[in-house]
Design an enzyme around this catalytic site. Structure first.
Site, PDB file in Angstrom:
ATOM      1  N   PRO A  36       0.855  -1.199   0.000  1.00  0.00           N
ATOM      2  CA  PRO A  36       0.000   0.000   0.000  1.00  0.00           C
ATOM      3  C   PRO A  36       0.884   1.239   0.000  1.00  0.00           C
ATOM      4  O   PRO A  36       1.705   1.430   0.899  1.00  0.00           O
ATOM      5  CB  PRO A  36      -0.782  -0.130   1.321  1.00  0.00           C
ATOM      6  CG  PRO A  36       0.081  -0.990   2.192  1.00  0.00           C
ATOM      7  CD  PRO A  36       0.826  -1.912   1.279  1.00  0.00           C
ATOM      8  N   CYS A 119       3.322   3.117   9.394  1.00  0.00           N
ATOM      9  CA  CYS A 119       3.747   4.377   8.769  1.00  0.00           C
ATOM     10  C   CYS A 119       4.621   5.171   9.738  1.00  0.00           C
ATOM     11  O   CYS A 119       4.202   5.468  10.857  1.00  0.00           O
ATOM     12  CB  CYS A 119       2.528   5.207   8.376  1.00  0.00           C
ATOM     13  SG  CYS A 119       2.959   6.781   7.597  1.00  0.00           S
TER      14      CYS A 119
END
Length: 478
Positions: A36, A119
C-alpha cells in the site's frame, strides 16, 4: 506488557491449517505482493503491476475518519475492476469505532481489511496512527479485536519492528491473539526512514514467522526477483511485498529490466481508462525515468514533466525520451558512460532499482558539512591588533564610532534633560523626571505609579490585594 503464552502443538497445527487456508483459498497463495503506497498504488498502477507478475495488491493507505464522512473520497478510493482481485484495503486511524465503520463500508469491495501500524512519517506522529501506535498495545489490541469481531472478511496488520527481536515477537503474538489473520512485517524500525532508512532486518521477520501460526509477508530489501526468492528461503514467509522496487520497475516480479518508456506508455493507456490525479501520474513517471532525468541533456524534459499536468504533455515527455534513447537500446548507436569502478551498470533508460546511500554516509556527510560551516564561521570572525576575537555586536559599534568619531556618546532628545541617576535622557512624560529604567526601579522599590512610562506598580499591587481579599471572603462564605 505481559507476554502471550504459546499454543499447544496440536492447536498450532490446527490453527496453521485453518489460517493458511485464508492465504490459499481467499488470497490464492500470493508470493508477489504490491505494498500500500500513498499517492502511488491507485487502480491504474495496480493493474499495470498485476499484468507484470503481481499476485496481490493493496489500496493506498486510507484515513478512516475521512473515508466515513466523504462519499467522494470513498468512491475514488474503492475504484476497482474484476481484474483487480484479490485486493486488500488499508486504513489508518486510532479510534476502534471509526475504523470499524470505515471497514464495514469497504468490506463488500475487497478480500481483507488491513490496519496500518507501520507508517513512520511525521504526519502519522501528529495524527497518532501508523507506527506511533506501537507505544499503546492496549489500544491496538482493542482496534484489532473490534474489527475482527465486526467484519466478515479477515483483518490483517502491516507493522514495523522494534529494535529488540524479543519485543517484536511479543508484539506480533499480541496482534495474533487479538484477531489478526495475517501480518506483514517491515523489517525496519520507525526511526529508519528517509536518508536513515538503511537495511531491513530479515532476522526480525524470520523470528516473527517462527513465533506465530498465521501467514506472514516480508517487506524490505527487495530490489529484484532474486531478493524475493532469497527472502522467502531465509525467512520462511508466505510472500514478499515490494514498494519502492515496484515503483522504479513494475516488472520486478518478471525479473525484467524493460526500457522505461514501455511501462510508462502502458501505464498512461491505463490512466486514460481509469483516471488518476496528475500528481500521481507525474510521480510515477519521475520514478520510471529517474536515472534518465538526472542527466543534464534531459533538463528540458524534466522541467516539462514538472510543470505540465495534461495527458498530452506526459506523453510528449515519454515520446521525447524514447526517441532519444531507442537507437542506443536497439544497438544502432553506442552508449558510452564513464564509470569509476569495474562494476557492470545498467544503462539509464532501463527500469532499475533506486539505491540509497547507507545511513553512515549520510551522518558522515552531515558531520563534514557541520565542520565546514564552523570553519567558514571562524574565517568570518574579526580580531583586534592583539589577536583577541571581536564579537559582531562590538564590531558593529566600533564601525559606527569610526564613521562618526566626534559624535557624543549620549544624544539628548530635544527639549529634555538628563536623568539625575544616569546619563540617559529623561522621559518627556515621566512623572518622576527619570529615564525609563530608573523610573521602573523607583516605582518598584517605592510602590509608585508612572503613567508616562506605564509603570503601574502601585495599581497592580492594590488590585492583587483586593483580589486576594475577595477570594478569601468567598472561601469563608463556602
Amino acid at each position: 506488557m505481559s507476554s502471550i503464552s504459546t499454543k499447544p502443538s496440536d492447536q498450532i497445527a490446527d490453527s496453521t491449517t485453518r489460517e493458511n487456508n485464508i492465504w490459499e483459498s481467499l488470497l490464492n497463495s500470493p508470493r508477489y505482493i504490491i505494498a500500500p503506497m500513498v499517492d502511488a498504488s491507485e487502480l491504474a498502477w495496480r493493474l499495470l503491476s498485476r499484468r507484470h507478475g503481481a499476485q496481490l495488491c493493496y489500496t493506498p493507505m486510507l484515513h478512516s475518519s475521512v473515508f466515513c464522512r466523504d462519499a467522494k473520497y470513498r468512491r475514488e478510493a474503492l475504484a476497482s475492476t474484476a481484474e483487480d482481485r484479490p485486493l486488500i484495503v488499508q486504513f489508518c486511524g486510532n479510534d476502534p469505532k471509526t475504523l470499524l465503520e470505515a471497514a464495514l463500508l469497504a468490506e463488500p469491495y475487497c478480500d481483507a481489511i488491513d490496519i496500518n501500524i507501520g507508517c513512520p512519517q511525521a504526519i502519522a506522529k501528529r495524527g497518532r496512527y501508523g507506527a506511533f501506535l506501537q507505544d499503546d498495545w492496549e489500544l491496538l489490541r482493542l482496534i484489532v479485536s473490534t474489527l475482527s469481531k465486526g467484519l466478515r472478511v479477515p483483518v490483517t496488520c502491516k507493522l514495523r519492528v522494534f529494535a529488540e527481536i524479543e519485543k517484536t515477537v511479543e508484539y506480533a503474538r499480541m496482534l495474533e491473539a487479538a484477531g489478526a489473520r495475517l501480518l506483514t512485517v517491515h523489517g525496519r524500525t520507525r526511526e529508519q526512514k528517509g536518508p536513515l532508512t538503511g537495511v531491513a532486518s530479515w532476522d526480525h521477520i524470520k523470528a516473527v514467522r517462527q513465533a506465530v501460526a498465521i501467514p506472514v509477508f516480508a517487506n524490505g530489501n527487495i530490489q529484484c526477483l532474486q531478493d524475493v526468492e532469497r527472502c522467502i528461503k531465509e525467512t520462511g514467509v508466505h510472500g514478499v511485498m515490494s514498494a519502492e522496487g515496484n515503483l522504479y520497475n513494475p516488472c520486478i516480479f518478471e525479473a525484467r529490466y524493460p526500457p522505461s518508456w514501455e511501462p510508462a506508455l502502458e501505464y498512461l493507456d491505463l490512466v486514460e481508462r481509469y483516471p488518476a490525479p496528475a500528481s500521481y501520474i507525474r510521480g510515477h513517471l519521475f520514478k520510471l525515468f529517474q536515472h534518465v532525468l538526472c542527466l543534464a541533456e534531459n533538463k528540458e524534459e524534466r522541467e516539462n514533466l514538472a510543470r505540465n499536468s495534461t495527458m498530452d504533455s506526459f506523453k510528449n515527455v515519454v515520446y521525447a525520451l524514447r526517441d532519444r534513447y531507442l537507437p542506443y537500446h536497439e544497438g544502432r548507436l553506442t552508449w558510452y558512460q564513464e564509470t569509476s569502478d569495474c562494476n557492470l551498470k545498467l544503462p539509464p533508460w532501463l527500469c532499475q532499482p533506486y539505491v540509497r546511500h547507507p545511513p553512515e554516509e549520510h551522518v558522515q556527510r552531515l558531520d563534514m558539512e557541520k565542520i565546514e560551516t564552523q570553519n567558514e564561521a571562524a574565517k568570518r570572525k574579526f580580531r583586534d591588533e592583539e589577536g583577541n576575537e571581536i564579537s559582531r555586536k562590538r564590531l558593529k559599534k566600533l564601525r559606527r564610532i569610526a564613521r562618526r568619531p566626534n559624535r557624543p556618546a549620549v544624544i539628548v532628545k530635544r527639549g529634555s534633560d538628563l536623568c539625575r541617576d544616569c546619563p540617559n535622557p529623561v522621559g518627556l512624560k515621566c512623572v518622576h523626571k527619570l529615564c525609563r529604567q530608573c523610573c521602573r526601579n523607583k516605582c518598584f522599590t517605592e510602590n509608585l505609579d508612572c503613567i508616562g512610562h506605564r509603570n503601574l506598580t502601585k495599581t497592580r499591587r492594590q488590585m492583587a490585594m483586593e483580589f486576594a481579599a475577595k477570594r478569601k471572603t468567598i472561601q469563608d462564605t463556602i
